[in-house]
Design a protein around this motif. Structure first.
Motif, short mmCIF file in Angstrom:
data_model
loop_
_atom_site.label_atom_id
_atom_site.label_comp_id
_atom_site.label_asym_id
_atom_site.label_seq_id
_atom_site.Cartn_x
_atom_site.Cartn_y
_atom_site.Cartn_z
N ARG A 19 0.81 -1.23 0.00
CA ARG A 19 0.00 0.00 0.00
C ARG A 19 0.84 1.28 0.00
N ILE A 20 2.15 1.14 0.12
CA ILE A 20 3.01 2.32 0.12
C ILE A 20 2.78 3.12 -1.16
N GLY A 21 2.62 4.43 -1.00
CA GLY A 21 2.31 5.30 -2.13
C GLY A 21 0.83 5.53 -2.33
N ASP A 22 0.01 4.77 -1.58
CA ASP A 22 -1.44 4.93 -1.63
C ASP A 22 -1.92 5.44 -0.27
N PRO A 23 -2.91 6.34 -0.24
CA PRO A 23 -3.39 6.86 1.04
C PRO A 23 -3.86 5.79 2.01
N SER A 24 -4.25 4.62 1.50
CA SER A 24 -4.77 3.56 2.37
C SER A 24 -3.69 2.97 3.28
N TRP A 25 -2.40 3.29 3.05
CA TRP A 25 -1.35 2.84 3.97
C TRP A 25 -1.56 3.47 5.36
N ARG A 26 -2.18 4.65 5.38
CA ARG A 26 -2.39 5.39 6.63
C ARG A 26 -3.86 5.55 6.99
N ASN A 27 -4.70 5.78 5.99
CA ASN A 27 -6.07 6.24 6.25
C ASN A 27 -7.14 5.43 5.54
N LEU A 28 -8.34 5.48 6.11
CA LEU A 28 -9.56 5.10 5.41
C LEU A 28 -9.94 6.24 4.46
N PRO A 29 -10.86 6.00 3.53
CA PRO A 29 -11.26 7.08 2.61
C PRO A 29 -11.75 8.34 3.31
N ASP A 30 -12.29 8.20 4.53
CA ASP A 30 -12.79 9.39 5.25
C ASP A 30 -11.69 10.12 6.01
N GLY A 31 -10.46 9.66 5.88
CA GLY A 31 -9.34 10.32 6.56
C GLY A 31 -9.00 9.76 7.92
N THR A 32 -9.79 8.82 8.42
CA THR A 32 -9.52 8.19 9.71
C THR A 32 -8.33 7.23 9.58
N MET A 33 -7.39 7.32 10.54
CA MET A 33 -6.26 6.40 10.49
C MET A 33 -6.71 4.97 10.70
N ALA A 34 -6.18 4.07 9.90
CA ALA A 34 -6.54 2.65 10.01
C ALA A 34 -5.40 1.81 9.45
N PHE A 35 -4.85 0.94 10.28
CA PHE A 35 -3.80 0.00 9.86
C PHE A 35 -3.63 -1.03 10.97
N PRO A 36 -3.15 -2.22 10.63
CA PRO A 36 -2.99 -3.27 11.64
C PRO A 36 -1.85 -2.99 12.63
N GLY A 37 -1.92 -3.70 13.77
CA GLY A 37 -0.87 -3.60 14.78
C GLY A 37 -0.94 -4.81 15.71
N PHE A 38 -0.23 -4.72 16.81
CA PHE A 38 -0.24 -5.77 17.81
C PHE A 38 -1.31 -5.50 18.86
#
Length: 271
Positions: A170-189
């Motif tokens: 997803r690097i280079g795409d906004p989805s690496w950091r955000n949902l379409p509404d701008g909310t941060m979303a990504f996996p973690g522990f």
């Protein structure tokens, strides 16, 4: 077999497995505390294939607060000065980088004081890409760690346990950091997973996303528990999907600026 009997049988097997796991973990934890890990056996078994786990980054690389993580100022130009030189302004937590214990704990270990024995380590890769494709805020759970152990054996003392969620693509795409509404979303522990890794004697964890905690975390539970325990994290790893679940050795080129809370790092793995 009746349903009740089947459930009790499964519970007994799980408790037995957890008991064996925790027994081995006591020895492993002692090794981490003393910085005692010998990388030679893992290196001797390697094929010599090297994988770069580091993203190249610039001022456009996504950061947690949205500010540029690195700025370039030209200090010397080749035509005028005979050589090139940039003045860099760098925020510690940008690109592929280290989170030292000091990042989330007063008076804890700074990045320059990380035990060098823990900067070369067995690498355990936990693949959650299937569930991450369904839920961008999915987590490595304790059950994922237990499944990894069942398939690959005990977590080695001093290991780095890394989450592979497929986020490198997803690097280079906004989805690496955000949902379409701008909310941060990504996996973690999850904290339950990292608590288990503390017991196992792991020295570090890594993620192929922006944060050790998932994007929707409200309390940074992993940051506030894992780092103050004296362990460190690596955020923004690349190419974990090119590595086996076990058998690789990670080389962690941590920065060494005195008193730092972390910083950009060059991370590679040998398989």
């Amino acid at each position: 077999m009746c349903n009740a009997c089947l459930i009790e049988s499964v519970k007994d097997r799980m408790l037995s497995r957890r008991g064996l796991f925790l027994g081995a973990a006591a020895t492993a934890a002692a090794g981490v505390a003393s910085g005692a890990f010998n990388a030679r056996p893992a290196l001797a078994a390697s094929t010599g294939r090297v994988i770069d786990l580091t993203h190249a980054y610039d001022s456009d690389f996504p950061t947690f607060d949205g500010k540029p993580g690195i700025l370039y100022d030209v200090d010397k130009k080749f035509d005028a000065d005979g050589y090139h030189l940039f003045k860099l302004t760098i925020f510690e937590h940008t690109g592929t980088h280290i989170d030292a214990p000091l990042h989330f704990s007063e008076g804890a270990t700074s990045v320059d004081a990380l035990p060098v024995e823990n900067l070369i380590a067995p690498l355990c890769v936990v693949d959650i890409s299937a569930k991450a494709a369904e839920d961008p805020n999915s987590m490595v759970e304790a059950s994922d760690i237990e499944a990894w152990i069942s398939a690959n054996g005990a977590i080695p003392a001093g290991a780095c346990v890394a989450m592979s969620s497929g986020w490198t693509a997803r690097i280079g795409d906004p989805s690496w950091r955000n949902l379409p509404d701008g909310t941060m979303a990504f996996p973690g522990f999850s904290k339950t997973a990292t608590d288990l890794l503390v017991e196992a004697g792991a020295a570090s964890i890594g993620v192929d996303t922006m944060s050790l905690d998932p994007g929707n975390s409200a309390d940074f539970a992993v940051h506030y528990s894992w780092l103050p325990s004296g362990r460190f994290g690596i955020e923004g790893l690349a190419n974990l999907d090119q590595l086996p679940a076990s058998g690789a050795t990670i080389f962690i080129g941590a920065p060494k600026h005195r008193g730092g809370t972390g910083g950009p790092a060059r991370i590679i793995a040998m398989v």
